[in-house]
Structures are given as C-alpha cells and as structure tokens.
Design a protein around this motif. Structure first.
Motif, PDB file in Angstrom:
ATOM      1  N   GLY A 175      52.956  33.017  62.423  1.00 10.10           N
ATOM      2  CA  GLY A 175      51.807  33.618  61.765  1.00 10.10           C
ATOM      3  C   GLY A 175      50.488  33.137  62.354  1.00 10.10           C
ATOM      4  O   GLY A 175      49.541  33.920  62.556  1.00 10.10           O
ATOM      5  N   ALA A 176      50.408  31.820  62.644  1.00  9.09           N
ATOM      6  CA  ALA A 176      49.189  31.288  63.247  1.00  9.09           C
ATOM      7  C   ALA A 176      48.944  31.883  64.627  1.00  9.09           C
ATOM      8  O   ALA A 176      47.804  32.156  65.025  1.00  9.09           O
ATOM      9  CB  ALA A 176      49.274  29.769  63.319  1.00  9.09           C
ATOM     10  N   VAL A 212      47.412  35.274  64.211  1.00  3.88           N
ATOM     11  CA  VAL A 212      45.991  35.167  63.863  1.00  3.88           C
ATOM     12  C   VAL A 212      45.142  34.871  65.113  1.00  3.88           C
ATOM     13  O   VAL A 212      44.070  35.450  65.320  1.00  3.88           O
ATOM     14  CB  VAL A 212      45.784  34.087  62.793  1.00  3.88           C
ATOM     15  CG1 VAL A 212      44.299  33.830  62.574  1.00  3.88           C
ATOM     16  CG2 VAL A 212      46.439  34.502  61.486  1.00  3.88           C
ATOM     17  N   CYS A 213      45.614  33.932  65.957  1.00  8.72           N
ATOM     18  CA  CYS A 213      44.881  33.616  67.200  1.00  8.72           C
ATOM     19  C   CYS A 213      44.778  34.832  68.102  1.00  8.72           C
ATOM     20  O   CYS A 213      43.750  35.064  68.748  1.00  8.72           O
ATOM     21  CB  CYS A 213      45.580  32.470  67.927  1.00  8.72           C
ATOM     22  SG  CYS A 213      45.361  30.864  67.123  1.00  8.72           S
ATOM     23  N   MET A 221      44.682  37.953  67.195  1.00 11.97           N
ATOM     24  CA  MET A 221      43.663  38.843  66.636  1.00 11.97           C
ATOM     25  C   MET A 221      42.255  38.337  66.951  1.00 11.97           C
ATOM     26  O   MET A 221      41.349  39.121  67.259  1.00 11.97           O
ATOM     27  CB  MET A 221      43.866  38.955  65.123  1.00 11.97           C
ATOM     28  CG  MET A 221      45.172  39.636  64.716  1.00 11.97           C
ATOM     29  SD  MET A 221      45.475  39.573  62.944  1.00 11.97           S
ATOM     30  CE  MET A 221      44.095  40.520  62.336  1.00 11.97           C
ATOM     31  N   CYS A 222      42.073  37.013  66.884  1.00 13.39           N
ATOM     32  CA  CYS A 222      40.769  36.433  67.236  1.00 13.39           C
ATOM     33  C   CYS A 222      40.426  36.684  68.701  1.00 13.39           C
ATOM     34  O   CYS A 222      39.280  37.002  69.051  1.00 13.39           O
ATOM     35  CB  CYS A 222      40.760  34.938  66.946  1.00 13.39           C
ATOM     36  SG  CYS A 222      40.822  34.537  65.179  1.00 13.39           S
TER      37      CYS A 222
END
Length: 355
Positions: free
Chosen positions: A51-52, A55-56, A58-59
């Motif tokens: 999941g992390a 998120v990265c 997407m950033c």
C-alpha cells in the motif's frame, strides 16, 4: 513551491516507492514459502508495504506533472546566429476572444554566410532610415561559441562603396581583428558591417556634410542587441572602424556621435579636414571624440591627409583626441592592411573600458 524543491520531493518519492515495492515482493515470497511448508506467517507486513508503494507511485505521478515539461509549458523557437534555439517559457492562459492581442516584435533573422578568420559570418536585413531593408553582416569571433555566457563589445565597420558591406571592400578585415586577439593585443569583438547607403558611388564623401548618412542607426543597434550577445550600445562598448574608402565614414561617425562610440579608428583614408571639422559641430555639447588615423609608413598621402584633419579640428576648436599612427610597414599591400587593422583594433580595445 520552487521547482527545485518539487524535483527533490519527486526523487525522494521515487526512491522510497522503489524500496517499498522491493520489500513487499520479498515479504510476499517469504509468505508463499511459509505457506508451502505450513508454517505460521503474517500477511499484514506485505499489505502495508504494498500500500505504501502504491501511495509513493501516486506521488511520483503527481509531482512529475508539475516538474517535467508538459502541461503549462510551451516551447518558443528563436532564430539566433543562423540556428534555431529552443527555449522554454510558461504559456499564459488564453485571453478572452474579445480582448485584442498585439503581435510581438519579430527579431531580424540572420543566416550563415561563411566562416572567415576562425569565426562565423552571418547576414540579415534591417530597415534603414528610409524604411527600406538593407543588408547587415555580423562577424562573430571564435570566442563567441567558446564563452556562451559572455557578452562582447562591438565594432561597426563602414564601407565606402554604395550598396556594399565593408568585408566585401576589404576581405581581410576579419583576419586583422582575429590576429590582434591571437597576439593578445585586443579582446574579442563582434563586428557589424552595414550596407553603405546608395545614391552615390562614394557614400563617405557625403558623410561630412550629412552625418546622418552614416549607415548606423537605432534600428541597427536594436536588431544586433536583440539577436546577438553584445554589450549594450553606447560609448562604453561600441566603437567604429573604417578602412580605405570607408575611413571618412568612421571619422565622421566618431566626431559627430561620441555619445554612441567610445572611439573611432580610420585606416589608409583620404579626408576633407575642413568638412569633418564642420561636421563635428553636430556633436553633443561637452563631448569629446577619440580618433586614431593610421596609415602605412610609405603612404605619404594618407599621413599628410591625417595631419590635415588634426590641424583642421584644432583650428575649429573641436574637442577631440587625435592620434596618428605611421609605424606600419610590410612588403605587400595585403600585409600592410592587415597590420593596420590590427593596430586599429588594439587602439579601440584600449579606449573602451574593460568589462
């Protein structure tokens, strides 16, 4: 937020995302192995890392849109020194349909002609005082490419033949300038050679009576400054040179416009001293011209004419510092001319303030 900070955040997010994705894969392989051998294993670390990593990712995507060229940025092609140079700029929002949009000024286009004296010669067209376009040639020294951040002083070189530029009258003028630089006697200059005015076979004969006939004006200086990396037009960075029939033009320009030229040099000319002294009355009040009149040692007629100019200026009370050079001698006329141009360029370099 500054673009450099956005780029740093993009780099951090990319590195962190890569590390988390790699760690999640490693944990997933351990989980599969534990299930194969019926050992107890927890799936939560794998899910957290995966999941992390998402998120990265997407950033990274969001920061990439803001940092990398794309939406919000465009490319503008500017013709400079015979090549198309592409530069980035922000594209403003489109104005309303009803709002009038003024067309931007288009800089003069210069194309390559040849590569004399180790430099680059370009030619373009600039509107003359009468509105009609006239040819202008610009010689860039070899140092122009070698020093991309530097701005160069300018020498305007006048022709004494109607409809021609100075390099057509005196093909070795660029060699003389390059030679002075190679010998350490002068710093590099950009040479600007405007086409001489038409209407007479010898334009410089009219210059003393009508200094405005000199083929250098605000349009020419603006065009050169807009396209090339030259220092601002003015007496601290621009000078004027004339050779043979172009010499009277240079003297007249130096005497009448010391507010534009820091110095003037004339080589192997024949002058009307009284007419030049009269023309000097057009100079701005309180100004003082600096002139070099150079001729070969064996050119007795040229030296006599130069001394007559100095005497006429003195008698008329014209404020001018006039030097006469008679030191040059050579076995050939071409050799003498190149040496004379070298002396003239050295004088101009000494007179202009160092940047």
């Amino acid at each position: 937020m500054p673009r450099s900070l956005l780029f740093l955040l993009l780099l951090v997010a990319a590195v962190a995302g890569g590390w988390l994705a790699r760690s999640a894969m490693s944990r997933w392989r351990d989980l599969r192995a534990a299930q194969t051998y019926e050992l107890a294993a927890e799936a939560r670390p794998v899910l957290v890392r995966a999941g992390a990593a998402v998120v990265c990712l997407m950033c990274v995507s969001a920061l990439g849109v803001a940092v990398l060229p794309g939406a919000g940025f465009g490319r503008v092609a500017v013709r400079q020194a015979g090549a198309v140079v592409v530069a980035e700029r922000s594209v403003p929002a489109a104005p309303p349909v009803s709002a009038p949009v003024s067309a931007p000024a288009v800089p003069a286009l210069f194309s390559n002609v040849s590569r004399p004296a180790g430099g680059e010669l370009l030619q373009g067209e600039v509107p003359g005082p009468d509105g009609r376009p006239r040819a202008v040639r610009v010689w860039l020294p070899a140092e122009y490419k070698e020093e991309p951040a530097a701005r160069f002083p300018v020498i305007v070189v006048h022709s004494g033949t109607a409809g021609r530029t100075a390099d057509e009258d005196v093909p070795g003028v660029f060699d003389g300038v390059a030679s002075a630089v190679e010998l350490g006697r002068a710093r590099p200059f950009v040479l600007v050679a405007p086409e001489a005015p038409s209407g007479t076979g010898h334009p410089c004969d009219l210059v003393a009576a009508a200094p405005q006939a000199v083929a250098d004006d605000a349009a020419l200086r603006a065009a050169v400054g807009a396209v090339f990396r030259t220092r601002p037009a003015g007496p601290d960075s621009w000078a004027v040179l004339g050779v043979d029939d172009g010499a009277p033009c240079a003297v007249a320009a130096g005497l009448t416009r010391p507010d534009l030229y820091g110095a003037a040099a004339a080589v192997s000319g024949r002058y009307d001293g009284r007419a030049l002294a009269s023309a000097a009355g057009e100079a701005p009040a309180g100004s003082s011209a600096r002139l070099l009149l150079a001729a070969a040692r064996r050119d007795s007629g040229g030296l006599e004419s130069a001394r007559a100019v100095r005497e006429a200026l003195r008698e008329a009370g014209v404020r001018a510092e006039v030097r006469i050079s008679d030191i040059v001698q050579d076995f050939s006329a071409d050799g003498e001319r190149m040496r004379l141009v070298r002396v003239a360029v050295q004088y101009l370099a000494e007179q202009l303030p160092k940047p």
